[in-house]
Design an enzyme around this catalytic site. Structure first.
Site, PDB file in Angstrom:
ATOM      1  N   TYR A 159      18.526 -11.581 -29.237  1.00 38.51           N
ATOM      2  CA  TYR A 159      17.095 -11.370 -29.351  1.00 38.51           C
ATOM      3  C   TYR A 159      16.549 -12.127 -30.563  1.00 38.51           C
ATOM      4  O   TYR A 159      17.220 -12.231 -31.598  1.00 38.51           O
ATOM      5  CB  TYR A 159      16.775  -9.883 -29.534  1.00 38.51           C
ATOM      6  N   TYR A 198      25.637  -9.476 -24.034  1.00 37.01           N
ATOM      7  CA  TYR A 198      25.970  -9.429 -25.457  1.00 37.01           C
ATOM      8  C   TYR A 198      26.777  -8.170 -25.770  1.00 37.01           C
ATOM      9  O   TYR A 198      26.680  -7.151 -25.076  1.00 37.01           O
ATOM     10  CB  TYR A 198      24.700  -9.462 -26.325  1.00 37.01           C
ATOM     11  N   ARG A 208      26.836  -5.540 -22.707  1.00 36.98           N
ATOM     12  CA  ARG A 208      25.711  -5.172 -21.861  1.00 36.98           C
ATOM     13  C   ARG A 208      25.458  -6.266 -20.841  1.00 36.98           C
ATOM     14  O   ARG A 208      25.481  -7.452 -21.159  1.00 36.98           O
ATOM     15  CB  ARG A 208      24.449  -4.967 -22.691  1.00 36.98           C
ATOM     16  N   HIS A 211      19.796  -8.333 -18.634  1.00 37.35           N
ATOM     17  CA  HIS A 211      18.699  -7.451 -18.230  1.00 37.35           C
ATOM     18  C   HIS A 211      17.415  -7.886 -18.922  1.00 37.35           C
ATOM     19  O   HIS A 211      17.431  -8.562 -19.951  1.00 37.35           O
ATOM     20  CB  HIS A 211      19.004  -5.989 -18.575  1.00 37.35           C
ATOM     21  N   HIS A 213      13.652  -6.165 -20.188  1.00 39.38           N
ATOM     22  CA  HIS A 213      12.900  -4.931 -20.430  1.00 39.38           C
ATOM     23  C   HIS A 213      11.479  -5.079 -19.888  1.00 39.38           C
ATOM     24  O   HIS A 213      10.831  -6.111 -20.102  1.00 39.38           O
ATOM     25  CB  HIS A 213      12.825  -4.631 -21.928  1.00 39.38           C
TER      26      HIS A 213
END
Length: 292
Positions: A159, A198, A208, A211, A213
């Site tokens: 991120y 990640y 994870r 995906h 959000h």
């Protein structure tokens, strides 16, 4: 995902102080996570939070983030202005970044906001994709004029946020935030980069799955939704405890997008379709409640 007050560090704000500190002026795109969205019928999962990692006090988030844009373009407000949805979390936890959404401010929603690949002068790295679908209510009626916001990791699984210390490269041409308004048929569409997986430290060799959000406000407070969209065929789906807090298989499958060749653009992007139901027995479920 939201840590409750009991899981906050002793020095963290109380719940009342946090809600007061994180509320935003009218017109801001994303406020804090409401406790009304928690689903007590789903079993909580255990999250092991890694120890804090030292951070440079004023280090830039992404090289070139504030570089001038090409003529006639603009980008959303820089990532630094994103505010917490819940209590403060320690630095160094990539999963903690998921509790942070974009704050665009009071500005007009433009087509550029929905194309995350054109918000900076350079071309972002990764697989270009188009994600589109309809936002409907329990009766299948379209929800027009709905503000849909997204945020995600880049193609390397990182991120663009100072709390993410995952040792994967940042992309100066990809901020990872976008928004759009649904049309008369309730349809939304984003052009973006497929996010990478990640590590998140919950258990041994924990990764994870890819995906994105999503945040939607709905027609009423009871329809407020913050959720995640996953990708079909991802081998990590079977091992993700967050996805599997949704115990109903049909409801879990509704969180996974479908590849749609009709949404794919030749020589440009792959297309994925994902419809969102705001309420009712087949509603798209919110992000799960987390416990430490």
């Amino acid at each position: 995902m939201t840590l409750t007050q009991d899981q906050a560090r002793p020095e963290a704000l109380t719940q009342d102080q946090t809600e007061s500190a994180t509320q935003e002026p009218p017109g801001h795109g994303l406020a804090y996570r409401s406790g009304a969205l928690r689903v007590p019928t789903r079993a909580p999962i255990t999250v092991r939070v890694p120890p804090p990692v030292a951070e440079a006090p004023h280090a830039p988030l992404v090289a070139g983030l504030h570089a001038p844009l090409a003529a006639g373009t603009h980008a959303p407000v820089p990532v630094e202005t994103r505010t917490p949805l819940a209590v403060a979390a320690p630095y160094g936890d990539p999963e903690a970044v998921e509790r942070y959404g974009p704050v665009f401010g009071v500005t007009e929603v433009t087509a550029l906001d929905a194309d995350l690949t054109r918000q900076h002068p350079g071309e972002p790295h990764g697989e270009r994709i188009t994600v589109s679908g309809r936002v409907v209510d329990r009766s299948g009626r379209p929800v027009a004029g709905q503000l849909v916001e997204i945020w995600q990791a880049n193609a390397s699984g990182r991120y663009a946020h100072r709390r993410d210390q995952h040792p994967a490269p940042l992309d100066p041409s990809f901020t990872g935030t976008g928004r759009c308004l649904t049309d008369a048929e309730g349809r939304y569409a984003f052009t973006t980069i497929k996010p990478g997986a990640y590590p998140w430290g919950n258990h041994e060799n924990a990764w994870r799955p890819a995906h994105i959000h999503f945040s939607l406000f709905g027609r009423a407070f009871t329809q407020r939704l913050i959720t995640q969209m996953y990708f079909p065929g991802d081998p990590l789906l079977a091992y993700d405890p967050i996805l599997h807090t949704v115990t109903d298989e049909a409801a879990r499958n509704r969180l996974v997008a479908a590849y749609d060749p009709q949404l794919s653009s030749p020589d440009w992007s792959l297309g994925y379709c994902w419809d969102i139901v705001l309420d009712g027995p087949e509603a798209t479920l919110p992000e799960p409640e987390m416990t430490a």
